[in-house]
Design an enzyme around this catalytic site. Structure first.
Site, mmCIF file in Angstrom:
data_model
loop_
_atom_site.group_PDB
_atom_site.id
_atom_site.type_symbol
_atom_site.label_atom_id
_atom_site.label_comp_id
_atom_site.label_asym_id
_atom_site.label_seq_id
_atom_site.Cartn_x
_atom_site.Cartn_y
_atom_site.Cartn_z
ATOM 1 N N CYS A 84 23.506 52.519 49.994
ATOM 2 C CA CYS A 84 22.295 51.796 49.968
ATOM 3 C C CYS A 84 22.375 50.363 50.918
ATOM 4 O O CYS A 84 23.696 50.031 51.090
ATOM 5 C CB CYS A 84 22.237 51.123 48.289
ATOM 6 S SG CYS A 84 21.724 52.528 47.392
ATOM 7 N N ARG B 263 15.452 46.357 49.711
ATOM 8 C CA ARG B 263 16.741 47.567 49.820
ATOM 9 C C ARG B 263 16.321 49.056 50.096
ATOM 10 O O ARG B 263 14.918 49.197 50.013
ATOM 11 C CB ARG B 263 17.155 47.685 48.402
ATOM 12 C CG ARG B 263 16.359 48.275 47.196
ATOM 13 C CD ARG B 263 17.405 49.920 47.206
ATOM 14 N NE ARG B 263 18.576 49.967 46.641
ATOM 15 C CZ ARG B 263 18.896 49.935 45.529
ATOM 16 N NH1 ARG B 263 18.129 49.674 44.524
ATOM 17 N NH2 ARG B 263 20.275 50.051 45.215
#
Lengths: 325, 325, 325, 325
Positions: free
Chosen positions: D2, D16
């Site tokens: 991530c 994100r």
């Protein structure tokens, strides 16, 4: 496999690492002016110039890996395995040479790199191995004097001569790709770098050397080219006599191949069998071996340069330690 | 700045490069069992163990950079500039030491790394420079014997001891970040690599060494850690006597700093002032300098280990060439 | 500057990023079979094949950057700034073309890459700019159908055709150097890597992706070639209809140039002005722009392919957001 | 795995990439002020602040991956697999929370990052999974508003809060190692670089982007951190309305994980399941998915913020193409 450099810095120094997975019994060999080199396809000939270099002497014939002549012209052959041999068909007026004859042919008769270029126009390579049991290996060559550094590469059925402003040669790919590749690294620097990444961020260099982050550290041919070029152009000789010589050894040391770090498919280890540096002005051939860190030397001018016989000095592979107590 | 290694391979060898932009007048110095070390904050003491190492001797007191004792325990201090000194406030029962006293304190009284860990629990560092004109420089230390390799790092007001499975130490950042960083490179290899990029494409390795493409080649502290670790774990000693010693020098050589490739803001050049390797089993301290490639050595066991006086052997910086003709 | 790919994966997709520091007013332009292309040095001609692609239409003449024809032959021109134009002197029997005419010439008359190779033999380039105020920019081209991917590069006074097994083209240096360079990376992998660095050390991969450490991440031409090649050969389309299309966009996205990360000397920003992907089987031209992430499309088969007039669809640069509430 | 960013540039944008090898059925979920969050170890509570974010709704309870509240405080949880959970033993006066409760707890009651720091002092984590069949995964979090960017990391039996000047978070290793690692790259630049390698050599940049050679291009956690930081600090929004939003998506796009380029040991593919960007001033949550390039959005202020019930908008995974003909 190999790295050669030419460095004009407190003298002119030419050197190379020979990186191989075996030794062939090399010796530092002086070929005086009166030695008749036994060319395979033409008459034996004597050149006007004596030379000293690393050779495997095979049946009385020196197979030079690298050498310097008394005029300071120097030359090294490096493996170029994914290319052809550069051999050309017969042609009127061209002297045929076996690839292994190119170094003694040029160094025995040329006083400088420009003469070597001329001489090259009169020759063609023929695909002759030294003997049945020694294979023909494709090579390219770096030839230089103080002023010019050239690379001779096989291209199709012939040889081309290229200017080499960098003064470094390794193996594959060809010089023009190496030079193109080198351009990628033009922003690396030896100096303590500024924060150009994000000037408003509190980035800081945690150690000297950060300006060269991105310099490749492996021992592939392209990486050695880039790293040797960086050290060649940024290294500064230590002060005092012998600085230029030490400097050249340190440049080569930066791309020296540690035994074990490049394993062949057969489980052998490529290593820097020897590192040599020629002081081309003084005609001295210095070398170290993987096992012996001390500089050994053969001085061309301590030999009878008008003699007719080779002098060979076997490599000293045994570590010479100087105990101080 | 510096690189230290510990290598168990045909013997146990401990070594380091000292990378600095100047010399302080180092000498290989033997401290015998009977020498009373002049501790600043406690009584002079003699340790049970003699040691040999590189030191700057200041007013009769050896400031060791690295050393090995007669039991094979060895230790080196490396700059750790972006951290604190690890000094602790006074505490009952803890022996106060100046940072420069840590090496002689531990090596003179500990037979192995585990004893050093114990001894560390009884001391605390105090921020005392050797003299007014020598600044206090933050350090961390690698301490090892044949079985264990430890790193001592300042952390807040104290020192922590960390296991170092890699056997390499450079400078910044701290060991745990260096180890985390090293994990990035776990797929690099010394072997001739397979085409894993795109097995159906005709990619080919153009030279040995391609398996390690991605290994960093610059001289920053993190890059030296990775490259030294790769050579440390892949290098294979040359055969024959002296192989382990040559191997250790070649590992350090792979991260040797050529003069000029890391320039300080003041325009000075960081270079590998000396490279040393201790044969910890035999108590011999070998070194080379930037200017002199030959191995020089001082043998602990050729000294009177029960003596009371230091013996110092100044570094030989002049190139020693062996002429073969 | 630019990246082109050809990808046979759940269909055949051809695409490119156009990376420039400005826009010239591009539009997706359909050239039907009946359009008479106004060749500068020969008679206007109609080709048997209609095509769709990105073009700047200048005085009624489409200057194609990239296009696909109704048979699935596709072609893109990419800057090749450090090379010549590849223009050849007049020669009997060769059709002279301006460089900007090459794409419409080949796509309007060739059904596949092999026909394009043949057609190339009959032409020569002449150094004609579109107009006085548009400079002549050296280019090289990628031409491909489902089976073959070729690169046309200027070499001296002419063009050479090279097979491109990788299916990627960026800018400098020439294809053979790019392919040589790519070989360096052959050991990188998409899979979770093994510890080959030092199997006895407890190294661990801290995240997926570690097998590709060493893959360059900058936006230079050589780095985009390597990274696009890695994603081209390792990317796996998402399941379901449209997977191949999404896959091709993601490959190009991996080398998309963020505005600001490559600044020109004039302080402008090179950015990926548009990314296009042609579904060569269906004759649909998809694109996104730097400002608008949504795929826009022009379908060749919704046009009158036998018409005589260009249809142009201006690029939609405004972000199209789908609000769900 | 991530990457999260916070970017103050023509607005404040927080976003994100969620990189996973599977989907859990996420939806953009609005939690209004009146929603009683079912805390496991304490009474259900309503916060003063409504929020919108990506969540997997499990038995009526939103498990947020990332979210922004109506005051512009935003937060994302990222995997931190080689660390502990940061759970602490019972302590008087500390509110026990399950790790998955941290985001709604803080966002529903804090107006800014500083309040979040305060609130954190009153809580402790307890190792409670959402359900038996969902494992407890170690996480760290990025929390920020326009002025401050913080990272919350487990350390031993507790959580530490760190300032994050870079505004980027990925996964392993911990933030302090990532920041140390980033320092290595401080000399990379977006500008057209000068020749610092060897000013007297005719090196030339063959394309823009050469100043960033050395930037890592793989998808490991450390490489994504460096690359996202470089684009975060060098990217320049396109002009016009929506520039800041497009800019944030392009930064995340530079570290987007193409499906297939990171294969798990089980043969699955980690990919960027979704990319989201919150316009924290306007309370709009934008996202794209791997399959659908168009921006979809949920606007917090189009909901009844005083309501008591969650609103969930399932992710639109189907490519939305805008045909222009």
């Amino acid at each position: 496999m190999c790295t050669a450099i030419s460095c004009l810095c407190q003298g002119h120094f030419f050197g190379r690492n020979l990186d191989l997975d075996r030794c062939y019994g090399e010796s530092v060999t002086v070929m005086p002016r009166g030695f008749s080199f036994p060319y395979r396809l033409s008459q034996p000939q004597q050149g006007p110039y004596a030379m000293v270099g690393m050779a495997h002497v095979h049946a009385g014939c020196p197979l030079y890996y690298d050498a310097v002549n008394e005029r300071g012209l120097c030359m090294a052959g490096l493996r170029f395995p994914q290319h052809g041999l550069g051999c050309a068909p017969q042609e009127e007026g061209k002297t045929p040479l076996a690839p292994y004859e190119l170094i003694p042919y040029l160094l025995s008769r040329c006083a400088n790199a420009s003469q070597a270029v001329e001489a090259l126009e009169g020759i063609r390579l023929e695909a002759l191995p030294v003997s049945q049991d020694l294979p023909l290996v494709p090579l390219h060559w770096m030839v230089c004097d103080e002023e010019r550094c050239l690379v001779i590469e096989p291209e199709g059925q012939g040889l081309v001569v290229l200017e080499n402003p960098v003064g470094v040669l390794t193996n594959e790919p060809d010089l023009s790709c190496q030079l193109a590749h080198l351009d990628r690294y033009l922003s690396l620097e030896a100096a303590a770098p500024e924060n150009r990444f994000a000037p408003t961020l509190p980035l800081r260099s945690r150690s000297l050397g950060t300006g060269a982050v991105g310099l490749p550290g492996d021992w592939s041919s392209e990486s050695r080219f880039v790293r040797a070029a960086f050290t060649r152009w940024n290294a500064v000789p230590p002060e005092g006599d012998g600085g230029g010589l030490a400097n050249a050894f340190h440049i080569l040391c930066s791309v020296c191949q540690p035994r074990g770090c490049a394993r062949t498919a057969e489980g052998l280890y490529e290593q820097t069998v020897y590192t040599c540096v020629c002081d081309t002005r003084r005609g001295v051939y210095y070398y170290t071996t993987y096992e012996n860190a001390q500089l050994c030397a053969v001085d061309l001018h301590r030999e009878d340069l008008n003699g007719a016989h080779l002098s060979s000095y076997p490599l000293l592979h045994r570590q010479q330690v100087h105990f101080q107590n």
